[in-house]
Design an enzyme around this catalytic site. Structure first.
Site, PDB file in Angstrom:
ATOM      1  N   TYR A   8      -7.894  14.125   0.664  1.00  0.00           N
ATOM      2  CA  TYR A   8      -7.097  15.042  -0.041  1.00  0.00           C
ATOM      3  C   TYR A   8      -7.807  15.496  -1.327  1.00  0.00           C
ATOM      4  O   TYR A   8      -9.134  15.513  -1.198  1.00  0.00           O
ATOM      5  CB  TYR A   8      -5.648  13.959  -0.512  1.00  0.00           C
TER       6      TYR A   8
ATOM      7  N   ARG B 285      -7.882   5.072  -5.798  1.00  0.00           N
ATOM      8  CA  ARG B 285      -7.719   4.909  -4.317  1.00  0.00           C
ATOM      9  C   ARG B 285      -9.349   5.759  -3.837  1.00  0.00           C
ATOM     10  O   ARG B 285      -9.302   7.004  -4.241  1.00  0.00           O
ATOM     11  CB  ARG B 285      -6.810   5.087  -3.412  1.00  0.00           C
TER      12      ARG B 285
ATOM     13  N   ALA C 189       2.024   8.492  -1.591  1.00  0.00           N
ATOM     14  CA  ALA C 189       1.357   9.705  -2.482  1.00  0.00           C
ATOM     15  C   ALA C 189       2.349  10.675  -2.955  1.00  0.00           C
ATOM     16  O   ALA C 189       3.208  11.147  -2.195  1.00  0.00           O
ATOM     17  CB  ALA C 189       0.413  10.390  -1.650  1.00  0.00           C
TER      18      ALA C 189
ATOM     19  N   SER D 269       0.680  -1.396   0.279  1.00  0.00           N
ATOM     20  CA  SER D 269      -0.163  -0.016  -0.086  1.00  0.00           C
ATOM     21  C   SER D 269       0.870   1.385   0.103  1.00  0.00           C
ATOM     22  O   SER D 269       1.976   1.293   0.474  1.00  0.00           O
ATOM     23  CB  SER D 269      -0.839  -0.103   1.324  1.00  0.00           C
ATOM     24  N   PRO D 270       0.299   2.260  -0.478  1.00  0.00           N
ATOM     25  CA  PRO D 270       1.260   3.591  -0.479  1.00  0.00           C
ATOM     26  C   PRO D 270       1.304   4.119   1.030  1.00  0.00           C
ATOM     27  O   PRO D 270       0.308   4.061   1.604  1.00  0.00           O
ATOM     28  CB  PRO D 270       0.278   4.575  -1.402  1.00  0.00           C
TER      29      PRO D 270
END
Length: 367
Positions: free
Chosen positions: A194, A240, A71, A36-37
């Site tokens: 975000y 995502r 990210a 996962s990021p």
């Protein structure tokens, strides 16, 4: 021109489902245990360095089927912190090339998550406190769909309609750079409070132009970004999503399913399904696999492959998620920070085969 939608498919089901290959838009990944990021807050001027090489490289050596970057900002002001990585300059792209080469050298695919932090930009690294970094300390003015602050963060400047209209091209330019560097997969970060998530949610979007108001207006930016990036690259493209804000009056699971269907029409290949992040203190019933039902619902109702995230730590737990049809893959984060070789150990526990680095082959026997 919109890319043709290609669903993920199982190549060989006669092994552990977690460790069976999966093909997404022509790219075959050896297993469904993916990285996962994870933000590292360790770059300089958006340029990744030796920390990122070692951080991501260890997962490639550890047997992960896909390694995702943190990210990565498509513009300077899109960084979460002044120490976040970026992909808006050639210098940044060249620094990523070395990392991509190492990961590929381990026989592993690598993906980049493209992001813009919006009103959650210019913030302090977690170990240096909380809140926004002012311009005099190396920060900058954050921007958002509306002049509504996130908790104690600075109030963002409202983006003009023309500025919003220019954002899809910023994502597309970043995608082109990432493709040129050699990335195998791209992911659009539309989650965790975000910028794009800020547009999706009524809690953070009070605009009255074409990018606000009803569902169509609030999702317009996400769809325009998907269109622009898909027109730029043939690479597998993930998105995502935060499936819910966990807050009354916010973004909902129903809307996530509806958006996923629209993203599928625009060539998105998989939904990386998370939740939350757009309100400071939501009441979330956290527990093992607590977000998996969102991945299952989007997979079932939108007909689009999904990845599941959130407190997935045990090999059998991950196997059951994939084998049970709740998701097509699992994205691991903290479990991999604790054990970068989690996939190697999990494969052994599940009786599956996974590629070991030649340098580690002597440890393959667990007896």
């Amino acid at each position: 021109m919109r890319g043709k939608r290609v669903r993920a498919r199982v190549v060989d089901p006669d092994v552990s489902r977690l460790f069976s290959p999966i093909t997404v838009r022509g790219l075959t990944l050896p297993n469904r245990a993916w990285v996962s990021p994870m933000c590292q807050y360790s770059a300089s001027d958006g340029v990744p360095n030796d920390w990122h090489l070692v951080h991501l490289g260890q997962f490639a050596a550890g047997g992960a089927g896909l390694v995702m970057t943190e990210a990565t900002a498509v513009t300077s002001e899109g960084r979460i912190s002044p120490q976040d990585t970026g992909i808006w300059t050639d210098a940044q792209a060249e620094a990523w090339r070395r990392i991509v080469g190492f990961v590929h050298g381990q026989g592993t695919a690598i993906g980049m998550q493209l992001a813009h932090a919006g009103r959650k930009a210019s913030t302090r690294r977690p170990w240096e406190g909380t809140g926004s970094v002012p311009p005099e300390d190396g920060g900058w003015e954050s921007v958002g769909p509306s002049a509504t602050a996130f908790g104690e963060y600075a109030t963002p400047r409202t983006l003009t309609t023309d500025e919003v209209s220019a954002l899809p091209q910023a994502f597309a330019t970043a995608a082109e750079k990432a493709q040129d560097v050699g990335f195998d997969v791209l992911e659009l970060h539309f989650a965790h409070g975000y910028l794009v998530h800020q547009f999706l949610s009524p809690l953070s979007n009070s605009r009255t132009d074409r990018y606000g108001g009803d569902f169509e207006g609030r999702t317009r930016l996400a769809l325009e970004i998907a269109d622009a990036v898909r027109a730029t690259t043939p690479l597998p493209l993930f998105a995502r999503l935060s499936a819910t804000d966990w807050t009354d009056g916010g973004w909902t699971v129903d809307e996530s399913v509806r958006l996923a269907k629209l993203l599928a029409e625009r060539g998105i290949d998989l939904i990386d399904t998370s939740s939350g992040g757009n309100t400071p203190h939501p009441d979330i019933p956290v527990g093992p696999g607590y977000q998996v039902p969102f991945a299952e619902r989007i997979r079932t109702e939108a007909g689009l492959p999904t990845g599941a995230v959130g407190m997935i730590t045990n090999p059998q737990q991950a196997e059951d998620i994939v084998a049970g049809g709740e998701a097509d893959a699992v994205f691991l984060a903290r479990a991999l920070l604790r054990d970068p070789h989690w996939p190697l150990r999990a494969a052994n526990a599940l009786g599956a085969e996974v590629r070991w680095p030649n340098q580690y082959a002597r440890a393959k026997s667990w007896h």
